[in-house]
Write a protein that holds these residues in place. Structure first.
Motif, PDB file in Angstrom:
ATOM      1  N   TYR A 174       0.836  -1.203   0.000  1.00 55.82           N
ATOM      2  CA  TYR A 174       0.000   0.000   0.000  1.00 55.82           C
ATOM      3  C   TYR A 174       0.873   1.256   0.000  1.00 55.82           C
ATOM      4  CZ  TYR A 174      -3.099   3.603   1.892  1.00 55.82           C
ATOM      5  OH  TYR A 174      -3.797   4.773   2.111  1.00 55.82           O
ATOM      6  N   ARG A 176       3.938   1.530  -1.006  1.00 52.66           N
ATOM      7  CA  ARG A 176       4.661   1.661  -2.274  1.00 52.66           C
ATOM      8  C   ARG A 176       3.770   2.338  -3.320  1.00 52.66           C
ATOM      9  NH1 ARG A 176       7.853  -3.706  -3.232  1.00 52.66           N
ATOM     10  NH2 ARG A 176       8.642  -3.141  -1.187  1.00 52.66           N
ATOM     11  N   GLN A 177       2.454   2.099  -3.203  1.00 55.08           N
ATOM     12  CA  GLN A 177       1.535   2.731  -4.148  1.00 55.08           C
ATOM     13  C   GLN A 177       1.303   4.207  -3.833  1.00 55.08           C
ATOM     14  OE1 GLN A 177      -0.686  -1.428  -4.183  1.00 55.08           O
ATOM     15  NE2 GLN A 177      -2.153   0.248  -4.331  1.00 55.08           N
ATOM     16  N   VAL A 178       1.101   4.520  -2.539  1.00 58.65           N
ATOM     17  CA  VAL A 178       0.633   5.882  -2.224  1.00 58.65           C
ATOM     18  C   VAL A 178       1.722   6.792  -1.679  1.00 58.65           C
ATOM     19  CG1 VAL A 178      -1.704   5.045  -1.782  1.00 58.65           C
ATOM     20  CG2 VAL A 178      -0.115   5.338   0.141  1.00 58.65           C
ATOM     21  N   GLY A 237      -6.844  -0.924  -3.449  1.00 60.29           N
ATOM     22  CA  GLY A 237      -6.752  -0.652  -4.876  1.00 60.29           C
ATOM     23  C   GLY A 237      -6.887  -1.957  -5.644  1.00 60.29           C
ATOM     24  N   GLY A 240      -2.511  -4.195  -7.617  1.00 59.20           N
ATOM     25  CA  GLY A 240      -1.204  -3.898  -7.036  1.00 59.20           C
ATOM     26  C   GLY A 240      -0.781  -4.941  -6.014  1.00 59.20           C
ATOM     27  N   GLU A 241       0.361  -4.652  -5.360  1.00 57.43           N
ATOM     28  CA  GLU A 241       0.883  -5.572  -4.346  1.00 57.43           C
ATOM     29  C   GLU A 241      -0.064  -5.699  -3.162  1.00 57.43           C
ATOM     30  OE1 GLU A 241       5.074  -4.863  -3.192  1.00 57.43           O
ATOM     31  OE2 GLU A 241       5.064  -3.556  -4.951  1.00 57.43           O
TER      32      GLU A 241
END
Lengths: 416, 215
Positions: A174, A176-178, A237, A240-241
């Motif tokens: 999470y 890494r995404q945001v 999301g 994604g991971e």
């Protein structure tokens, strides 16, 4: 206090002698644990107490390990844990065997401790490792085994214990995404269980991101409460991971549900375990009335790479002493103290044992009062004397009358 | 099931802790009635009163479910507990200080990486501070009246907490560097945080910072 307390009378700080009945409880629990491990097909390994210091890489474990030097001046450690030695063993000795390897152990580990912190320098860990499979069914399998062990020992979930389950890859993915820039600091803060620091760091992030960064590690609730997963989903999301980690967790929960374990599972998206060690599902077992974990484990897919075999792995370790401290009291095992110095007593003792009765033979002509006192000191429930036609048997309870029983009648009386 | 057991620190942050817990709806009135008791029960909750530096010990071992203590104590002891909330009260700073006439001398010693003798109640914090700068210090652990040490030649400098700076001024000590700042924190036992999450989270939510909800 006398200045010169003689060391020869003491055990070293953090270690102790374990006496009956505590030692009996400890070893009985260990036997039960290993029996359940075998019931799931795990086979025991024994690794050396001494390892080269290079085997253990984690700074915290290396610092806490007892160190010594061999004749070639190589630094050795007394093993501070067993997972890494098992990883070394698998990578080196089982290279050509088909995977997954399902291994178990029950061994003492050693850590240097500060005086006055209530910690042990030597304690027993009983655990399992599954090496060579990344399937969520294996994560669930070892968690279910942990349930099996605890319930076999008389503990009930969720009254007596709970398994707190997290997914280390979820928050990491999470972030890494945001918030990739702040991710290292946030994960370090979470590993320190410092949610205040997480809040502080999130203050420097855009508001639409900050709320999630703060809330995800605070998502805690029973696995039977669907809203916990739903809330996690709202941050995950798609594609994604984080979404993959959540899907992995759902599958683990699916297996746990059919294994009948879901009632005792508490989800915690803030549980990350040791920093940079766990890569997927991670869990800790808490028992009511004990402030420390009874067992912990998780998926560690990066450890084996150090030993030249990039194999995924998962496993747990139970702290046996802590486990024993939360087990329900059990009545002592049946035992007869048979008194008599002559060969007749020896024969009677042998015959009683042959009929299944545990017998402590005191080869001494002790009067009944002394025999009862002795029997109580070894937690035996009965005192017996050879008598014509059988055994004169008396309970050690206050005011109990002795009765003469035929040999074959003793088992029925004692083993009830 | 019993309510939460809360460890409350004696001393400087006692009143702030009580005010915060009271505002969060906990029945803390009993703690003001008899100052000598150690264990109080009210409305299903239990309160224990201990030295501030002992609060993390009670919480880590699960003898208390939650507790309130300063960040300075947490930095020093690094207990294995969950840190849940900054209460924003009990603000103080960890500082390096030396007697006014010797400040320049101590500063030079530190610059030249000479060994400085430092008296403190916080040996781990002091050691980490000097190691972090790549400088050397001989740490002398004391349990009270740290300010006395440099005045009588026991130490060159001190690492200590200060809220207002009054004690420093009274003893003619000058702050040389700020090491960290500290406020009161709500901490929880790892097991209690999970097994009694509803109650613990509700308490954390209810504790407000300067009247403003945080988080």
């Amino acid at each position: 206090m006398r200045e010169k307390t003689q060391r020869k009378f003491s055990t070293t700080p953090g270690t102790r002698d374990v006496l009956p009945p505590e030692s009996t409880r400890l070893l009985d629990a260990q036997a039960k644990v290993l029996e359940r491990f075998r019931m799931h097909g795990f086979r025991e390994v024994v690794t050396p107490a001494l390892e080269y210091s290079e085997v253990i890489e984690e700074p915290r474990l290396r610092d806490s390990a007892f160190k010594l030097f061999d004749r070639d001046n190589q630094m050795l450690l007394l093993r501070p844990e067993v997972t890494t030695p098992v990883a070394r063993l698998v990578a080196q000795r089982l290279r050509n065997a088909p995977t997954p390897h399902k291994l178990s152990y029950s061994l003492p580990v050693y850590r240097r401790v500060g005086v006055g912190r209530g910690q042990s320098a030597e304690f027993r860990q009983a655990g399992v490792e599954v090496v060579g499979s990344a399937n969520p069914g294996e994560d669930a399998g070892v968690i279910a085994l942990l349930f099996d062990v605890l319930t076999s020992l008389g503990l009930r979930a969720p009254e007596d214990f709970s398994v707190v389950l997290g997914q280390a890859a979820f928050y990491k993915g999470y972030l890494r995404q945001v918030a990739p820039g702040a991710s290292d600091d946030l994960l370090a803060a979470l590993a320190d269980k410092d949610l205040v620091r997480v809040d502080e760091i999130s203050g420097s992030l855009p508001p639409e991101v900050a709320a999630g960064v703060r809330q995800v590690p605070r998502l805690v609730g029973p696995a039977t409460d669907a809203s916990v997963l739903e809330r996690a989903e709202s941050y995950a999301g798609t594609g994604g991971e984080a979404a993959a980690a959540l899907e992995n967790l759902r599958r683990i929960l699916g297996h746990l549900e059919v294994a009948g374990c879901l009632d005792g599972v508490m989800l915690d998206f803030g549980l990350a375990g040791r920093h940079d060690y766990y890569t997927g599902a991670v869990y800790e077992v808490y028992a009511s009335g004990l402030g420390f974990t009874v067992a912990n484990g998780g998926r560690y897919d990066n450890l084996l790479r150090r030993f030249g075999q990039a194999l995924p792995a998962t496993g747990f370790a139970i702290s046996l002493e802590r486990l024993v401290s939360v087990l329900p009291e059990k009545a002592p095992a049946p035992l007869v103290v048979l008194v008599g110095a002559d060969t007749g007593a020896t024969r009677t003792a042998a015959e009683l044992r042959a009929s299944g009765v545990p017998v402590l033979h005191l080869a001494d002509d002790l009067p009944e009062s002394g025999a009862v006192r002795y029997a109580r000191s070894v937690e035996a429930g009965w005192v017996g004397y050879p008598a014509p036609g059988g055994v004169k048997l008396a309970s050690v309870e206050e005011g109990a009358e002795a009765r003469i029983l035929p040999l074959e009648g003793v088992a029925g009386e004692v083993l009830r | 099931m019993r309510g939460l057991r809360v460890a409350v620190p004696k001393g400087a942050i006692f009143e702030d802790a009580l005010a915060a817990l009271g505002a969060a709806g906990m029945p803390v009135g009993v703690l003001r009635e008899d100052g000598r008791r150690l264990l109080y029960r009210a409305g299903g909750s239990e309160f224990i009163v201990s030295r501030a530096s002992d609060v993390p010990v009670f919480v880590e071992h699960g003898a208390a479910d939650v507790g309130i203590c300063g960040k300075d104590v947490l930095d020093e002891q690094r207990p294995n507990v969950v840190e849940l909330r900054d209460l924003g009260t009990g603000g103080c700073r960890m500082i390096l200080a030396a007697p006014r006439p010797r400040v320049e001398e101590v500063r030079r010693s530190i610059e030249h990486a000479e060994v400085v003798r430092v008296a403190t109640k916080f040996p781990n914090t002091a050691r980490r501070y000097f190691e972090g700068m790549g400088r050397q210090a001989e740490i002398i652990e004391l349990h009270g009246s740290i300010e006395l040490a440099p005045l009588v030649g026991l130490a060159d400098a001190i690492v200590d907490l200060t809220a207002t700076g009054t004690t420093l001024q009274e003893n003619d000590l000058v702050e040389m560097d700020g090491i960290a700042s500290s406020t009161a924190r709500l901490i929880a036992n790892r097991g209690s945080y999970r097994l009694r999450h509803r109650e613990v989270a509700a308490l954390a939510e209810a504790l407000e910072r300067n009247g403003e909800p945080v988080g």
